[in-house]
Design an enzyme around this catalytic site. Structure first.
Site, short mmCIF file in Angstrom:
data_model
loop_
_atom_site.label_atom_id
_atom_site.label_comp_id
_atom_site.label_asym_id
_atom_site.label_seq_id
_atom_site.Cartn_x
_atom_site.Cartn_y
_atom_site.Cartn_z
N ASP A 1 0.83 -1.20 0.00
CA ASP A 1 0.00 0.00 0.00
C ASP A 1 0.87 1.26 0.00
O ASP A 1 1.86 1.33 0.74
CB ASP A 1 -0.87 -0.03 1.27
CG ASP A 1 -1.93 1.06 1.29
OD1 ASP A 1 -2.78 1.07 0.39
OD2 ASP A 1 -1.91 1.90 2.21
N GLU B 1 1.78 -0.53 -5.00
CA GLU B 1 0.78 0.48 -5.35
C GLU B 1 1.52 1.82 -5.28
O GLU B 1 1.77 2.34 -4.20
CB GLU B 1 -0.38 0.48 -4.35
CG GLU B 1 -1.48 1.44 -4.79
CD GLU B 1 -2.08 2.28 -3.68
OE1 GLU B 1 -3.15 2.84 -3.92
OE2 GLU B 1 -1.49 2.41 -2.60
C1 NOJ Z 1 -4.45 2.96 -0.95
C2 NOJ Z 1 -5.60 2.05 -0.68
O1 NOJ Z 1 -5.90 1.33 -1.83
C3 NOJ Z 1 -6.72 2.92 -0.20
O2 NOJ Z 1 -7.92 2.21 -0.14
C4 NOJ Z 1 -6.33 3.49 1.14
O3 NOJ Z 1 -7.33 4.37 1.59
C5 NOJ Z 1 -5.02 4.26 1.03
N1 NOJ Z 1 -4.02 3.55 0.28
C6 NOJ Z 1 -4.45 4.55 2.40
O4 NOJ Z 1 -3.98 3.37 3.00
#
Ligand code: NOJ
Ligand code: MG
Length: 532
Positions: free
Chosen positions: A208, A278
């Site tokens: 993440d 991500e």
């Molecule tokens: C990316 C995640 O996919 C999202 O859902 C989340 O709110 C943020 N990162 C913060 O962790």
């Protein structure tokens, strides 16, 4: 092991990974919230769908202020979702069915209920407990102004002040304090977390906010005026424009050292364990840095998700993807939907046309070399849903008043004619399900000619016949401006983004997202053709 040899290629190279959004997949205990035993009970569905792996969004203990992306304990399971034994059972069953399991790792921030943050709150200004997070004195008279001009991705300022005057940084919600990755304790804690889950048998991690861990050392002001009409608008706009904005809170060079360490840990286990980043960086080239040979194996290709329903735009994205990944020797990934964006059927216009386009785009994607990520429900042709204001739960909605993500998080319709459509028990699910989904349930689409579910099943089955063996090269064919056409070895793909039917090359039709009319491909349709 060679990345490009089909026999020895790691499992993830061409894997189709299905994203399971825990809260909304399957609810085994009928409390209105999906859970791990629910996922386990539906693993045969995923095997039959034909995917290779599942990525499960965070199921760790959490106060759930950001649907689990606010973790209070990284090495346990939230009682709402089950117990640690349920995670073990899920892994075991998945592996028995030949499915790999990727779990979510949230290293940028913890929950404010994490033991470390609770200790930091109880400790003094300047203490080692506060050094695990990003605490700073405020500016101005009485230190009443935040330490810098940064904004939260979810809206509002990125700082919160405590009663003792100290401020802490939260790039997301106030309940998600950012960790201080310059502190070795943080690094070592996450190495333990990786090992904990690797020892339990997970095959990979989805990292993440992978580009967020380090901030500019001096936390200097950001040099832009913050306009924007939505919380992430600046971010997305910059990715589309390929320009570079000043972003002292993102994509700092130090972050790559962390991934080199993690790579060593992943490689020390058997079975090609992997991680996918991500990383919403500003350009595909910046993202490519995360998949250099000694870093993470994959990064989500968000440029594909941001491409418009436009043949030239899509062709451009495919070309650019290879142009940026080839120099680092990485394989591509593709993604059209996830739990943070408008579902692609809706993005492409919604209604029957939007769904037809979504099916076509997915079909084109699944012929490309590399790994494709699917988001639960897209195989049913689900669209984003208008969730009534009073039921919305996204922290970004609470901070900005802009509906951002609840629309794509509505639970899966499995069977029956009334909500909750076999998702759980009698209790209504955490987000309401539209009555119209009665015709879109897994049950209703199974065996139904032309259904989106059967299209996915067929495409995934046929994909297995060439995905790992066909050449890695994609030749974009010169066609009309409104047609995306490319050849990958024996398979030619044509997608009609125009308004008139188009001719297709001779050959055997392997899969088509809609009916051909007089041998021609209608608008909003794609086809795979095998040529001798
Ligand atoms: C990316 C995640 O996919 C999202 O859902 C989340 O709110 C943020 N990162 C913060 O962790
Ligand atoms: Mg439940």
């Amino acid at each position: 092991m060679s990345l490009n040899d089909p026999i020895t290629a790691p499992w993830w190279r061409d894997a189709v990974v299905y994203q399971v959004y825990v809260r909304s997949f399957a609810d085994s205990d009928g409390d209105g919230l999906g859970d791990l035993p629910g996922i386990t009970s539906r693993l045969p569905y995923l095997r039959d769908l034909g995917v290779d792996a599942l990525w499960i969004t965070p199921f760790y203990p959490s106060p759930q202020h950001d649907a689990g992306y606010d973790v209070s304990d990284y090495v346990d399971v939230d009682p709402r979702f089950g117990r640690l034994a349920d995670a073990d059972a899920l892994l075991e069953k998945a592996h028995a069915l030949g499915l790999k399991v990727v779990v979510d790792l949230v290293p940028n921030h913890t929950s404010d209920e994490h033991e470390w943050f609770q200790k930091a709150l109880a400790a003094e200004v300047g203490s080692s407990e506060r050094e695990r997070y990003v605490f700073r004195p405020g500016k101005g008279r009485g230190r009443k102004q935040p330490p810098n001009n940064w904004h939260s991705v979810f809206g509002g300022i990125a700082w919160e002040q405590l009663d003792d005057g100290d401020w802490y940084l939260h790039i997301f919600d106030r309940t998600q304090p950012d960790l201080n990755w310059r502190n070795p304790e943080v690094r070592s804690m996450f190495e333990d977390v990786l090992r904990f889950w690797l020892d339990r048998g997970v095959d990979g991690f989805r990292v993440d906010v992978a580009h967020g861990l380090f901030k500019d050392r001096n936390l200097r002001d950001e040099k832009v005026d913050v306009t924007g009409d939505g919380p992430s608008s600046r971010h997305v706009a910059s990715l589309l424009e390929h320009d570079t904005k000043d972003e002292p809170m993102w994509d700092q060079p130090e972050v790559h050292e962390v991934y080199r360490d993690w790579r060593r840990i992943l490689d020390s286990y058997d079975g090609d364990r992997m991680a996918v980043a991500e990383a919403w960086t500003q350009t595909p080239a910046r993202t490519a840095a995360y998949v250099r040979p000694d870093e993470l194996q994959q990064a989500f290709n968000f440029a594909w998700l941001l491409a418009k329903w436009d043949a030239a735009d899509m062709a451009d994205c495919i070309r650019r993807t290879f142009a940026t990944l080839d120099p680092v020797g990485a394989n591509p990934t593709w993604v059209l939907s996830n739990h943070d964006v408008v579902r692609h059927a809706t993005r492409y216009g919604g209604g029957p046309v939007g769904v037809a386009r979504a099916r076509a785009a997915t079909l084109a994607m699944l012929a490309l070399p590399g790994s494709s990520y699917l988001y639960q429900g897209e195989e049913l042709g689900l669209e984003s849903v208008d969730v009534p204001e009073e039921l919305r739960q996204d922290p970004a909605w609470f901070r900005t008043g802009v509906e951002w993500r609840d629309h794509c998080r509505v639970p899966m319709p499995w069977k029956g004619t009334r909500a909750p459509f076999g998702f759980g028990g009698r209790k209504q699910p955490w987000l309401p399900m539209p009555a119209e989904w009665a015709g879109l349930t897994v049950e209703a689409q199974t065996g139904k000619r032309g259904s989106t579910l059967e299209l996915y099943r067929k495409a995934l089955k046929v994909r297995r016949t060439f995905a790992t063996t066909a050449p890695r090269e994609v030749e974009i064919l010169d066609r009309a401006k409104t047609v995306l056409a490319f050849r990958r070895g024996p398979v030619t793909v044509v997608l009609n983004a125009g308004t008139r039917p188009v001719a297709v090359p001779k050959g055997k039709v392997l899969v088509n997202s809609g009916r051909l009319v007089d041998g021609k491909l209608p608008p909003n349709t794609a086809v795979w053709i095998r040529q001798a």
